[in-house]
Write a protein that holds these residues in place. Structure first.
Motif, mmCIF file in Angstrom:
data_model
loop_
_atom_site.group_PDB
_atom_site.id
_atom_site.type_symbol
_atom_site.label_atom_id
_atom_site.label_comp_id
_atom_site.label_asym_id
_atom_site.label_seq_id
_atom_site.Cartn_x
_atom_site.Cartn_y
_atom_site.Cartn_z
ATOM 1 N N ARG A 31 0.845 -1.187 0.000
ATOM 2 C CA ARG A 31 0.000 0.000 0.000
ATOM 3 C C ARG A 31 0.880 1.237 0.000
ATOM 4 N N ARG A 32 0.763 2.014 -1.055
ATOM 5 C CA ARG A 32 1.586 3.200 -1.199
ATOM 6 C C ARG A 32 0.976 4.081 -2.281
ATOM 7 N N TYR A 33 1.362 5.312 -2.268
ATOM 8 C CA TYR A 33 1.019 6.207 -3.365
ATOM 9 C C TYR A 33 2.165 6.193 -4.361
ATOM 10 N N MET A 34 1.820 6.182 -5.620
ATOM 11 C CA MET A 34 2.796 6.413 -6.681
ATOM 12 C C MET A 34 2.240 7.513 -7.558
ATOM 13 N N GLY A 35 3.107 8.434 -7.911
ATOM 14 C CA GLY A 35 2.607 9.589 -8.644
ATOM 15 C C GLY A 35 3.550 10.078 -9.711
ATOM 16 N N TRP A 36 3.017 10.919 -10.536
ATOM 17 C CA TRP A 36 3.791 11.617 -11.558
ATOM 18 C C TRP A 36 3.787 13.106 -11.234
ATOM 19 N N PHE A 37 4.964 13.666 -11.294
ATOM 20 C CA PHE A 37 5.151 15.083 -11.032
ATOM 21 C C PHE A 37 5.908 15.679 -12.202
ATOM 22 N N ARG A 38 5.843 16.976 -12.350
ATOM 23 C CA ARG A 38 6.587 17.608 -13.438
ATOM 24 C C ARG A 38 7.165 18.936 -12.981
ATOM 25 N N GLN A 39 8.235 19.304 -13.642
ATOM 26 C CA GLN A 39 8.888 20.562 -13.320
ATOM 27 C C GLN A 39 9.403 21.196 -14.603
ATOM 28 N N ALA A 40 8.866 22.366 -14.895
ATOM 29 C CA ALA A 40 9.316 23.142 -16.048
ATOM 30 C C ALA A 40 10.447 24.065 -15.604
ATOM 31 N N PRO A 41 11.284 24.497 -16.525
ATOM 32 C CA PRO A 41 12.381 25.404 -16.164
ATOM 33 C C PRO A 41 11.865 26.652 -15.452
ATOM 34 N N GLY A 47 2.425 18.360 -8.747
ATOM 35 C CA GLY A 47 1.808 17.054 -8.912
ATOM 36 C C GLY A 47 0.927 17.025 -10.136
ATOM 37 N N VAL A 48 1.015 15.943 -10.890
ATOM 38 C CA VAL A 48 0.220 15.774 -12.103
ATOM 39 C C VAL A 48 -0.866 14.726 -11.886
ATOM 40 N N ALA A 49 -0.464 13.558 -11.418
ATOM 41 C CA ALA A 49 -1.416 12.467 -11.202
ATOM 42 C C ALA A 49 -0.832 11.507 -10.179
ATOM 43 N N ALA A 50 -1.701 10.883 -9.422
ATOM 44 C CA ALA A 50 -1.262 9.923 -8.421
ATOM 45 C C ALA A 50 -2.272 8.798 -8.314
ATOM 46 N N ILE A 51 -1.785 7.653 -7.842
ATOM 47 C CA ILE A 51 -2.641 6.497 -7.665
ATOM 48 C C ILE A 51 -2.284 5.825 -6.350
ATOM 49 N N TYR A 52 -3.293 5.370 -5.634
ATOM 50 C CA TYR A 52 -3.065 4.662 -4.385
ATOM 51 C C TYR A 52 -3.054 3.186 -4.719
ATOM 52 N N THR A 58 -7.427 7.286 -7.802
ATOM 53 C CA THR A 58 -6.583 8.148 -8.630
ATOM 54 C C THR A 58 -6.883 9.617 -8.376
ATOM 55 N N TYR A 59 -5.873 10.442 -8.595
ATOM 56 C CA TYR A 59 -5.971 11.877 -8.337
ATOM 57 C C TYR A 59 -5.274 12.606 -9.475
ATOM 58 N N TYR A 60 -5.841 13.739 -9.870
ATOM 59 C CA TYR A 60 -5.299 14.496 -10.994
ATOM 60 C C TYR A 60 -5.271 15.988 -10.692
ATOM 61 N N THR A 99 5.546 7.021 -2.144
ATOM 62 C CA THR A 99 5.561 7.272 -0.715
ATOM 63 C C THR A 99 4.617 6.317 -0.018
ATOM 64 N N TYR A 100 4.935 5.987 1.238
ATOM 65 C CA TYR A 100 4.036 5.187 2.054
ATOM 66 C C TYR A 100 3.127 6.063 2.916
ATOM 67 N N SER A 101 3.373 7.368 2.915
ATOM 68 C CA SER A 101 2.622 8.267 3.793
ATOM 69 C C SER A 101 1.161 8.320 3.393
ATOM 70 N N PRO A 102 0.252 8.094 4.334
ATOM 71 C CA PRO A 102 -1.174 8.123 4.006
ATOM 72 C C PRO A 102 -1.639 9.512 3.624
ATOM 73 N N GLY A 103 -2.574 9.579 2.691
ATOM 74 C CA GLY A 103 -3.155 10.855 2.282
ATOM 75 C C GLY A 103 -2.252 11.734 1.448
ATOM 76 N N SER A 104 -1.190 11.182 0.883
ATOM 77 C CA SER A 104 -0.204 12.004 0.174
ATOM 78 C C SER A 104 -0.741 12.624 -1.105
ATOM 79 N N ARG A 105 -1.481 11.826 -1.851
ATOM 80 C CA ARG A 105 -2.079 12.269 -3.124
ATOM 81 C C ARG A 105 -1.081 13.031 -3.975
ATOM 82 N N LEU A 106 -1.286 14.326 -4.214
ATOM 83 C CA LEU A 106 -0.430 15.089 -5.116
ATOM 84 C C LEU A 106 0.536 16.026 -4.386
ATOM 85 N N SER A 107 0.744 15.778 -3.114
ATOM 86 C CA SER A 107 1.631 16.634 -2.330
ATOM 87 C C SER A 107 3.087 16.297 -2.608
#
Length: 124
Positions: A31-41, A47-52, A58-60, A99-107
């Motif tokens: 049980r963990r959150y995995m997410g996609w993040f992005r950083q422009a110059p 945060g872009v999207a995450a899934i528990y 899922t979160y967007y 992350t394993y932290s609960p409630g992380s979502r797109l943080s």
């Protein structure tokens, strides 16, 4: 030790599609959150999207809702980001994180395992 490896970044024209992949290893817990993040110059990482994993919630970010889809692979160690109707403002380095932290979502601050990133460039 958790390791995350992204792939799939490329240069595409506006309106095109890409699929990013992230393969993870070394997880201690299912049980963990995995997410996609992005950083422009010059911009902050966002945060872009995450899934528990394990519950498939899922979160967007509002900016990608309806265009991007996050999903997990059969082994649950792999996550994908299907990106459709790409816009020039989607141009950024895309990072996979976990992350394993609960409630992380797109943080961004809640994620403590990060990949090296894969570049997405969208031209108009």
């Amino acid at each position: 030790q958790v390791q995350l490896v992204e792939s799939g970044g490329a240069s595409v024209q506006a309106g095109g599609s890409l699929r990013l992949s992230c393969v993870g290893s070394g997880f201690l817990y299912s049980r963990r959150y995995m997410g996609w993040f992005r950083q422009a110059p010059g911009a902050e990482r966002e945060g872009v999207a995450a899934i528990y994993i394990g519950f498939d919630n899922t979160y967007y970010a509002d900016s990608v809702k309806g265009r991007f889809t996050i999903s997990q692979g059969n082994t649950r160690n792999t996550v994908y980001l299907q990106m459709n109707s790409l816009k020039p403002e989607d141009t950024a380095m895309y990072y996979c994180a976990a992350t394993y932290s609960p409630g992380s979502r797109l943080s961004v601050k809640a994620y403590n395992f990060w990949g090296q990133g894969t570049q997405v460039t969208v031209s108009s």
